[in-house]
Design a protein around this motif. Structure first.
Motif, short mmCIF file in Angstrom:
data_model
loop_
_atom_site.label_atom_id
_atom_site.label_comp_id
_atom_site.label_asym_id
_atom_site.label_seq_id
_atom_site.Cartn_x
_atom_site.Cartn_y
_atom_site.Cartn_z
N THR A 78 0.87 23.34 14.57
CA THR A 78 0.32 24.29 13.60
C THR A 78 -0.52 25.38 14.27
N GLN A 79 -0.94 25.15 15.52
CA GLN A 79 -1.72 26.17 16.22
C GLN A 79 -0.86 27.33 16.71
N LEU A 80 0.46 27.13 16.77
CA LEU A 80 1.33 28.17 17.33
C LEU A 80 1.41 29.42 16.46
N PRO A 81 1.63 29.30 15.14
CA PRO A 81 1.59 30.52 14.32
C PRO A 81 0.22 31.19 14.34
N HIS A 82 -0.85 30.39 14.45
CA HIS A 82 -2.19 30.98 14.54
C HIS A 82 -2.31 31.84 15.80
N ALA A 83 -1.77 31.34 16.91
CA ALA A 83 -1.81 32.09 18.16
C ALA A 83 -1.06 33.41 18.03
N VAL A 84 0.09 33.36 17.38
CA VAL A 84 0.88 34.58 17.18
C VAL A 84 0.12 35.58 16.32
N GLY A 85 -0.50 35.09 15.25
CA GLY A 85 -1.25 35.97 14.36
C GLY A 85 -2.41 36.64 15.07
N LEU A 86 -3.16 35.87 15.86
CA LEU A 86 -4.28 36.44 16.59
C LEU A 86 -3.80 37.48 17.61
N ALA A 87 -2.75 37.15 18.34
CA ALA A 87 -2.25 38.06 19.36
C ALA A 87 -1.70 39.34 18.74
N HIS A 88 -0.99 39.20 17.63
CA HIS A 88 -0.44 40.38 16.97
C HIS A 88 -1.56 41.28 16.44
N ALA A 89 -2.58 40.66 15.86
CA ALA A 89 -3.72 41.44 15.35
C ALA A 89 -4.43 42.16 16.49
N ALA A 90 -4.59 41.47 17.62
CA ALA A 90 -5.25 42.09 18.77
C ALA A 90 -4.46 43.30 19.26
N ARG A 91 -3.15 43.16 19.27
CA ARG A 91 -2.33 44.29 19.73
C ARG A 91 -2.45 45.48 18.78
N LEU A 92 -2.49 45.20 17.46
CA LEU A 92 -2.63 46.28 16.49
C LEU A 92 -3.96 47.01 16.66
N ARG A 93 -4.99 46.28 17.08
CA ARG A 93 -6.29 46.89 17.32
C ARG A 93 -6.36 47.60 18.66
#
Length: 377
Positions: A153-168
């Motif tokens: 369950t931590q894997l989608p969380h990692a993707v979400g955080l990384a994607h958000a960081a890239r958008l910022r």
């Protein structure tokens, strides 16, 4: 879409799909090597960085001692459970050391050693397994997500955080760790698909230690390797010897750099072995033989590196002794602090669940407070 009449068919037949069906990239560059990538014991070892390898050796020795001390704490009743990573120290430590300060580590329940190698206090890393807190540390402070007991369950969380960081526009990479058993979970597939479509700066590290509790890998998947699964999502797959810390460092460093520079995600399969039982509650003799375990002891990650470094004159007896002394000091400190009874407050059950407590949670907290006050009277 082109429509073509088939001779004598009297009906139309669609033969040319629209361009959207075409793959975004060729499959061949994404395929992993046929055998796990290695450095130790090969000509590539001649290029080893002595200072870096001495650091890795000290961390491996400390990691092995950490595993032994944590296992002993379960036998003494100071830990409820401990999932050992004896035999997997190379993958654990390399996962932590390749990250920069701003990056995030997303561990599974077995990856307390990776968290410790990243700088987390060993006592805080074990607090969940003692049962004191859901998470014994501040994830934001350490850039380490909460240790995850539900599989993958931590894997989608990692993707979400990384994607958000890239958008910022932040240069943040998320490294998500999972076991071979976790690759059979839906979260694994969803995370890889999202990461590849979004080209999120994520590295997925699968520690294939042979068993999902008692289930061998061959009973989970028919894929040639777990690294091959990367191709179906459109990302590179790397197969690496998980007990070769030099190989782990090289492959992970390359994947992290690729993610940071906009190259997208990578799936890495580290082929290793769980030398001890799944946890202290497991009887591994029921599903594997002692001979199998003994065979893997010859590929022990600590001994592999020690032999290579001593043969090349990078490590001497004094260096070995210093590493062991430092590991013993860590174990003594961990033992002393874990043997102190923790001060707990039942009301902490309601802390850090939501940023703002829900009405239902406030009701439950009031009920517990009333019960505690009644007991005190």
């Amino acid at each position: 879409m082109t429509v073509q009449e088939l001779p004598g068919a009297g009906a139309s037949h669609r033969v040319t799909p629209p361009p959207a069906w075409r793959p975004r990239m060729e499959a061949a560059p994404l395929l992993p090597d046929p055998e796990p990538y290695r450095v130790l014991g090969t000509p590539a070892a001649e290029e080893l960085d002595p200072a870096l390898m001495r650091r890795y050796y000290a961390e491996l020795v400390r990691g092995r001692r950490y595993n032994a001390q944590a296992t002993a704490l379960t036998k003494q009743g100071r830990l409820a459970v401990y999932p050992s990573t004896v035999g997997q120290e190379a993958a654990e430590i390399a996962a932590a050391l390749v990250l920069e300060e701003q990056d995030w580590l997303f561990p599974s329940y077995r990856d307390t050693l990776a968290a410790v190698a990243r700088g987390l206090d060993p006592v805080q890393a074990l607090t969940l397994l003692r049962g004191d807190w859901h998470t014994g540390y501040d994830p934001r402070e350490h850039r380490i997500a909460p240790l995850c007991t539900p599989l993958a369950t931590q894997l989608p969380h990692a993707v979400g955080l990384a994607h958000a960081a890239r958008l910022r526009g932040d240069e943040v990479v998320a490294l998500a760790m999972v076991g071979d058993g976790g690759t059979s979970e839906g979260d694994f597939h969803e995370a890889l698909n999202f990461a590849a479509v979004w080209q999120a700066p994520v590295v997925f590290l699968v520690q294939n230690n042979g068993f999902a509790i008692s289930v061998p890998l061959a009973k989970q998947t028919a894929a040639p390797t777990l690294a091959h699964k990367a191709v179906g999502y459109g990302m590179p797959g790397r197969l690496v010897d998980g007990n070769d810390v030099a190989a782990m460092h090289e492959v992970l460093t390359e994947a992290v750099k690729r993610a940071r520079t906009g190259g997208g995600p990578t799936l890495i399969e580290a082929v290793t072995y769980r030398m001890e039982a799944h946890t202290n509650a497991d009887d591994a003799t029921r599903y594997r033989t002692d001979a199998e375990v003994e065979a893997w002891k010859a590929h022990d990650p600590v001994q592999l590196l020690e032999r290579e470094l001593t043969a090349r004159g990078i490590l001497d007896e004094e260096g070995i002794r210093e590493a062991r002394d430092a590991a013993e000091a860590m174990a003594a400190d961990l033992r002393e602090r874990m043997n102190a009874d923790p001060v707990t407050d039942p009301m902490d059950l309601f802390a850090h669940v939501y940023a703002e407590q829900t009405g239902r949670l406030r009701e439950q907290a009031a009920m517990l407070r009333a019960e505690l006050e009644a007991e005190g009277e």
